[in-house]
Design an enzyme around this catalytic site. Structure first.
Site, PDB file in Angstrom:
ATOM      1  NE  ARG A  10      67.218  41.148  28.777  1.00  0.00           N
ATOM      2  CZ  ARG A  10      67.707  41.634  29.934  1.00  0.00           C
ATOM      3  NH1 ARG A  10      67.637  40.919  31.027  1.00  0.00           N
ATOM      4  NH2 ARG A  10      68.284  42.803  29.978  1.00  0.00           N
ATOM      5  NE  ARG A  32      72.514  49.463  37.133  1.00  0.00           N
ATOM      6  CZ  ARG A  32      71.429  48.691  36.951  1.00  0.00           C
ATOM      7  NH1 ARG A  32      70.484  48.658  37.843  1.00  0.00           N
ATOM      8  NH2 ARG A  32      71.313  47.941  35.881  1.00  0.00           N
ATOM      9  CE  LYS A  44      71.000  43.462  37.800  1.00  0.00           C
ATOM     10  NZ  LYS A  44      69.758  44.190  37.533  1.00  0.00           N
ATOM     11  NE  ARG A  67      65.851  45.516  29.184  1.00  0.00           N
ATOM     12  CZ  ARG A  67      66.342  45.397  30.418  1.00  0.00           C
ATOM     13  NH1 ARG A  67      65.819  44.533  31.258  1.00  0.00           N
ATOM     14  NH2 ARG A  67      67.358  46.125  30.804  1.00  0.00           N
ATOM     15  NE  ARG A 108      71.811  47.525  29.971  1.00  0.00           N
ATOM     16  CZ  ARG A 108      71.132  46.451  29.554  1.00  0.00           C
ATOM     17  NH1 ARG A 108      71.071  46.162  28.259  1.00  0.00           N
ATOM     18  NH2 ARG A 108      70.523  45.689  30.415  1.00  0.00           N
TER      19      ARG A 108
HETATM   20  P1  AMP Z   1      68.133  46.916  34.912  1.00  0.00           P
HETATM   21  O1  AMP Z   1      66.789  46.382  34.563  1.00  0.00           O
HETATM   22  O2  AMP Z   1      68.467  46.731  36.375  1.00  0.00           O
HETATM   23  O3  AMP Z   1      69.222  46.395  34.017  1.00  0.00           O
HETATM   24  O4  AMP Z   1      68.070  48.503  34.676  1.00  0.00           O
HETATM   25  C1  AMP Z   1      67.768  49.037  33.393  1.00  0.00           C
HETATM   26  C2  AMP Z   1      68.248  50.472  33.297  1.00  0.00           C
HETATM   27  O5  AMP Z   1      67.590  51.275  34.283  1.00  0.00           O
HETATM   28  C3  AMP Z   1      69.738  50.684  33.540  1.00  0.00           C
HETATM   29  O6  AMP Z   1      70.527  50.419  32.394  1.00  0.00           O
HETATM   30  C4  AMP Z   1      69.742  52.174  33.942  1.00  0.00           C
HETATM   31  O7  AMP Z   1      69.569  52.993  32.810  1.00  0.00           O
HETATM   32  C5  AMP Z   1      68.475  52.274  34.772  1.00  0.00           C
HETATM   33  N1  AMP Z   1      68.755  51.993  36.204  1.00  0.00           N
HETATM   34  C6  AMP Z   1      68.292  50.949  36.947  1.00  0.00           C
HETATM   35  N2  AMP Z   1      68.760  51.009  38.201  1.00  0.00           N
HETATM   36  C7  AMP Z   1      69.542  52.108  38.273  1.00  0.00           C
HETATM   37  C8  AMP Z   1      70.335  52.702  39.295  1.00  0.00           C
HETATM   38  N3  AMP Z   1      70.425  52.145  40.508  1.00  0.00           N
HETATM   39  N4  AMP Z   1      71.005  53.845  39.000  1.00  0.00           N
HETATM   40  C9  AMP Z   1      70.921  54.405  37.787  1.00  0.00           C
HETATM   41  N5  AMP Z   1      70.236  53.882  36.772  1.00  0.00           N
HETATM   42  C10 AMP Z   1      69.538  52.758  36.999  1.00  0.00           C
END
Ligand code: AMP
Length: 192
Positions: free
Chosen positions: A128, A89, A14, A134, A145
């Site tokens: 990745r 989310r 995404k 990461r 996740r």
């Molecule tokens: P992402 O890069 O979108 O996969 O986000 C990485 C991490 O950031 C997630 O696993 C959460 O720990 C945190 N995170 C990102 N967006 C949110 C959200 N909308 N609500 C809560 N945690 C978030």
């Protein structure tokens, strides 16, 4: 002017697709994950708080995340539209976003969901992890996740489907091909 969301499980691409949509539609892409990672890197108070959750693959609490999104959506570069990546989310975040938008007399045009099956996602994310290092890309955290996505974020998708603004795109395939599907789906949704 487009206001849209991109939702997808971790590893669905995404972020990559969000960048491309943002370029093509001329709207700013806002990734909550990227904002958190920038804060972690900069060791800001927000970053130090968020890191505790991110490293375990948990959601950062709404008390932190919602305010951050409200502040970001209050900046001037989103006046011509936005693409939110990674928010909302949870259904509570959907309600909060509804409030932010209602306050500005705004509404969402399109919600795009990228789909992919879990085993493909685990495979991609482990790849990745080797490339980017990461800290939340190891198998146990990846599975957690994905579980959170199924337990919480699919309910978000269902809400937007009920509202008739959801469009689903198959996220499996070469990146350019997925981008073509995505752009076609957005066009079709906007014409509907
Ligand atoms: P992402 O890069 O979108 O996969 O986000 C990485 C991490 O950031 C997630 O696993 C959460 O720990 C945190 N995170 C990102 N967006 C949110 C959200 N909308 N609500 C809560 N945690 C978030």
């Amino acid at each position: 002017m487009t206001r849209m969301l991109i939702i997808g499980p971790p590893g669905s691409g995404k972020g990559t697709q969000a960048e491309r949509i943002s370029e093509r539609l001329g709207v700013v892409a806002i990734s909550t994950g990227d904002i958190f990672r920038a804060n972690v890197k900069g060791e800001t108070p927000l970053g130090l708080e968020a890191k505790k959750y991110m490293d375990n693959g948990d959601f950062v609490p709404d008390s932190v995340t919602n305010k951050m999104v409200r502040d970001r959506l209050g900046e001037t570069d989103v006046e011509n539209g936005f693409l939110l990546d990674g928010y909302p989310r949870t259904t509570a975040q959907v309600d909060y976003l509804d409030e932010i938008l209602a306050d500005g007399d705004e509404k969402l045009d399109v919600v795009l969901q990228l789909t992919a099956d879990d085993e493909e996602l685990v495979h991609r994310l482990l790849g990745r992890a080797k490339e980017t290092g990461r800290s939340d890309d190891n198998e146990a955290v990846i599975r957690h996740r994905l579980d959170l996505y199924h337990q919480q974020t699919e309910a978000v998708v269902a809400k937007y489907a009920e509202r008739g603004i959801l469009t689903r795109v198959d996220g499996i395939g070469p990146i350019d091909e997925v981008t073509n599907r995505v752009m076609q789906a957005i066009k079709a949704a906007q014409a509907a």
